[in-house]
Design a protein around this motif. Structure first.
Motif, mmCIF file in Angstrom:
data_model
loop_
_atom_site.group_PDB
_atom_site.id
_atom_site.type_symbol
_atom_site.label_atom_id
_atom_site.label_comp_id
_atom_site.label_asym_id
_atom_site.label_seq_id
_atom_site.Cartn_x
_atom_site.Cartn_y
_atom_site.Cartn_z
ATOM 1 N N THR A 109 0.814 -1.226 0.000
ATOM 2 C CA THR A 109 0.000 0.000 0.000
ATOM 3 C C THR A 109 0.842 1.268 0.000
ATOM 4 O OG1 THR A 109 -0.146 -0.100 2.429
ATOM 5 C CG2 THR A 109 -1.920 -1.158 1.155
ATOM 6 N N ARG A 110 2.070 1.199 0.521
ATOM 7 C CA ARG A 110 3.037 2.297 0.518
ATOM 8 C C ARG A 110 2.453 3.632 0.993
ATOM 9 N NH1 ARG A 110 7.546 0.512 -1.300
ATOM 10 N NH2 ARG A 110 8.470 2.609 -1.420
ATOM 11 N N PRO A 111 2.011 3.694 2.248
ATOM 12 C CA PRO A 111 1.495 4.966 2.777
ATOM 13 C C PRO A 111 2.627 5.974 3.000
ATOM 14 C CG PRO A 111 1.664 3.349 4.529
ATOM 15 C CD PRO A 111 1.967 2.612 3.244
ATOM 16 N N GLU A 112 2.305 7.259 2.886
ATOM 17 C CA GLU A 112 3.291 8.305 3.174
ATOM 18 C C GLU A 112 3.453 8.520 4.681
ATOM 19 O OE1 GLU A 112 1.798 9.470 -0.954
ATOM 20 O OE2 GLU A 112 0.939 8.609 0.867
ATOM 21 N N THR A 113 2.387 8.233 5.446
ATOM 22 C CA THR A 113 2.402 8.424 6.903
ATOM 23 C C THR A 113 1.943 7.148 7.582
ATOM 24 O OG1 THR A 113 1.950 10.794 6.710
ATOM 25 C CG2 THR A 113 1.468 9.757 8.828
ATOM 26 N N VAL A 114 2.674 6.759 8.622
ATOM 27 C CA VAL A 114 2.312 5.583 9.408
ATOM 28 C C VAL A 114 2.078 6.022 10.855
ATOM 29 C CG1 VAL A 114 3.090 3.348 10.287
ATOM 30 C CG2 VAL A 114 3.631 4.023 7.936
ATOM 31 N N VAL A 115 0.904 5.694 11.387
ATOM 32 C CA VAL A 115 0.562 5.982 12.782
ATOM 33 C C VAL A 115 0.545 4.657 13.517
ATOM 34 C CG1 VAL A 115 -1.104 7.037 14.365
ATOM 35 C CG2 VAL A 115 -0.893 7.901 12.006
ATOM 36 N N ILE A 116 1.418 4.509 14.530
ATOM 37 C CA ILE A 116 1.477 3.247 15.268
ATOM 38 C C ILE A 116 1.006 3.451 16.702
ATOM 39 C CG2 ILE A 116 3.338 2.332 13.849
ATOM 40 C CD1 ILE A 116 5.262 2.917 16.161
ATOM 41 N N TYR A 117 0.401 2.401 17.235
ATOM 42 C CA TYR A 117 -0.100 2.434 18.605
ATOM 43 C C TYR A 117 0.614 1.352 19.410
ATOM 44 C CZ TYR A 117 -3.245 1.746 22.566
ATOM 45 O OH TYR A 117 -3.757 1.607 23.819
ATOM 46 N N GLY A 118 1.459 1.760 20.362
ATOM 47 C CA GLY A 118 2.132 0.799 21.217
ATOM 48 C C GLY A 118 3.465 0.340 20.658
ATOM 49 N N ALA A 119 4.034 -0.676 21.330
ATOM 50 C CA ALA A 119 5.369 -1.163 20.952
ATOM 51 C C ALA A 119 5.413 -2.680 20.905
ATOM 52 C CB ALA A 119 6.413 -0.625 21.930
ATOM 53 N N THR A 120 4.363 -3.291 20.353
ATOM 54 C CA THR A 120 4.376 -4.736 20.139
ATOM 55 C C THR A 120 5.291 -5.044 18.957
ATOM 56 O OG1 THR A 120 2.483 -4.625 18.660
ATOM 57 C CG2 THR A 120 2.018 -4.963 21.008
ATOM 58 N N LEU A 121 5.549 -6.310 18.723
ATOM 59 C CA LEU A 121 6.434 -6.701 17.629
ATOM 60 C C LEU A 121 5.956 -6.182 16.273
ATOM 61 C CD1 LEU A 121 8.933 -8.201 16.651
ATOM 62 C CD2 LEU A 121 7.583 -10.325 16.630
ATOM 63 N N PRO A 122 4.668 -6.309 15.931
ATOM 64 C CA PRO A 122 4.226 -5.750 14.646
ATOM 65 C C PRO A 122 4.422 -4.234 14.564
ATOM 66 C CG PRO A 122 2.637 -7.354 15.429
ATOM 67 C CD PRO A 122 3.595 -7.116 16.558
ATOM 68 N N MET A 123 4.187 -3.516 15.693
ATOM 69 C CA MET A 123 4.389 -2.060 15.673
ATOM 70 C C MET A 123 5.856 -1.725 15.437
ATOM 71 S SD MET A 123 1.308 -1.122 16.069
ATOM 72 C CE MET A 123 -0.190 -1.940 16.627
ATOM 73 N N LEU A 124 6.743 -2.498 16.043
ATOM 74 C CA LEU A 124 8.176 -2.278 15.840
ATOM 75 C C LEU A 124 8.560 -2.545 14.384
ATOM 76 C CD1 LEU A 124 9.605 -3.923 19.089
ATOM 77 C CD2 LEU A 124 9.327 -1.489 18.618
ATOM 78 N N ALA A 125 7.933 -3.562 13.799
ATOM 79 C CA ALA A 125 8.204 -3.866 12.391
ATOM 80 C C ALA A 125 7.731 -2.727 11.493
ATOM 81 C CB ALA A 125 7.529 -5.177 11.997
ATOM 82 N N ALA A 126 6.556 -2.191 11.800
ATOM 83 C CA ALA A 126 6.029 -1.071 11.016
ATOM 84 C C ALA A 126 6.910 0.161 11.185
ATOM 85 C CB ALA A 126 4.596 -0.760 11.460
ATOM 86 N N PHE A 127 7.359 0.387 12.412
ATOM 87 C CA PHE A 127 8.258 1.512 12.688
ATOM 88 C C PHE A 127 9.547 1.371 11.872
ATOM 89 C CE2 PHE A 127 11.894 3.003 15.262
ATOM 90 C CZ PHE A 127 11.602 4.357 15.315
ATOM 91 N N ALA A 128 10.125 0.167 11.891
ATOM 92 C CA ALA A 128 11.369 -0.063 11.157
ATOM 93 C C ALA A 128 11.166 0.149 9.658
ATOM 94 C CB ALA A 128 11.877 -1.477 11.432
#
Length: 352
Positions: free
Chosen positions: A79-98
């Motif tokens: 989907t290649r979004p320009e902005t990513v909003v993450i909630y929390g610091a679970t493993l998937p959130m860390l992957a999205a952050f990276a």
């Protein structure tokens, strides 16, 4: 058209209306990704979602699963979004952050954490948040304690937006004759301190004809029933009930007791205040000194039964004081609404 992806573990019922409105304001570029189809211990459904969304998890795969993290990264690459909003610091959130760091996407952190809840994290989880905090562009919090927590960690206040949790206006008027003196609303687990609630009921019942209700369910249910029967307490147990039924209970109860060992916010307390029901709480929830103000619409007390009994008796036996607290409780959320908060949220995540 700017693409914005919001990633959360679950569409919590009290956040769904906000996300629905945000989607209407931003348009087709907004979408949500949820890593879990359910929250353990809760009977929340996933209805009412009126915004583009994708569920990645299953009942067998939790939000902490490496497999979910891979699915999330695959979704972001597609989907290649320009902005990513993450909630929390679970493993998937860390992957999205990276992924967002590597691809140089705008990164926004949405959190309901505050100083006390952060202090109870393990050193490793604190280190993760320290790393994440410094790799983000903007931050969304739900209260003043969360805002101060980020400022204490060196975050520039101009990069922080406070977006309240807007509850629907309570259409049920507070009943002039209350069915219950005290109400407990929450899971029957040790962290929510339901047995502390019963201890308060037991001691007060020695002096006053206390009628109480405990709305909820959980692993301590048998122990709670045994305690009630052993001490012959007048406590109703309606079990897990709908939000509509819970609102009716708040309006027919004089005081919500909200003892908790650790709560990032305190939705039960906010709901009760919204119904004009004063709250007595421990100082371990994010709503304290924010929507819940000591001596104004409730009391904030350490878990000392004697202190709780003293303040509860004061409210129950002082009609004018109770009326003032109740009016202040109902007015506590008059400064924000679904319209105001969805507008703030939309502008903040859409801005440059």
């Amino acid at each position: 058209m700017k693409k914005i992806t919001l990633i959360a573990n679950f569409p919590f019922p009290y956040r769904v209306p906000l996300f629905n409105e945000v989607a209407k304001r931003i348009g087709a570029g907004f979408g949500a990704v949820y890593t879990d189809p359910l929250v353990p211990g809760h009977d929340w459904g996933t209805g009412g979602l009126d915004h583009p969304h994708t569920f990645l998890g299953t009942e067998e795969i939790s939000s902490r699963s490496f497999g979910i993290a891979l699915l999330l990264v695959k979704h972001l690459r597609r989907t290649r979004p320009e902005t990513v909003v993450i909630y929390g610091a679970t493993l998937p959130m860390l992957a999205a952050f990276a992924w967002a760091v590597v691809t140089r996407r705008k990164r926004i952190y949405f959190t309901d954490s505050w100083g006390y809840s952060y202090s109870r994290l393990s050193p490793f989880r604190k280190m993760l948040r320290f790393f994440i905090f410094r790799g983000l562009h903007r931050y969304i919090v739900i209260g003043t304690n969360g805002r101060q927590h980020l400022i204490d960690h060196g975050i520039d206040p101009k990069n922080i937006e406070m977006v309240r949790i807007p509850l629907p206006p309570n259409s049920v008027e507070s009943a002039p004759q209350k069915a219950y003196d005290l109400i407990f609303a929450g899971r029957f687990i040790s962290a929510k301190m339901p047995l502390f609630f019963l201890e308060i009921v037991r001691e007060l019942s020695k002096e006053l004809p206390i009628k109480a209700v405990m709305a909820g369910s959980g692993p301590l249910e048998s122990e709670i029933k045994d305690y009630i029967n052993k001490h012959h307490l007048s406590v109703d147990l309606p079990g897990y009930i709908s939000r509509e039924e819970l609102m009716k209970l708040y309006t027919t109860s004089k005081i919500l007791l909200f003892p908790t060992e650790d709560d990032v916010w305190g939705m039960s307390a906010q709901e009760a205040l919204n119904c004009g029901t004063p709250v007595v709480a421990t100082p371990f929830c994010g709503i304290i000194n924010d929507l819940l103000i000591d001596g104004h619409n409730g009391f904030i007390l350490p878990p000392d039964p004697n202190l709780w009994i003293e303040k509860i008796k004061l409210l129950l036996q002082s009609p004018e004081l109770y009326k003032s607290f109740s009016q202040n409780a109902r007015a506590s959320q008059s400064s924000f609404s679904l319209t105001s908060e969805s507008e703030k949220f939309s502008k903040f995540i859409s801005g440059n």
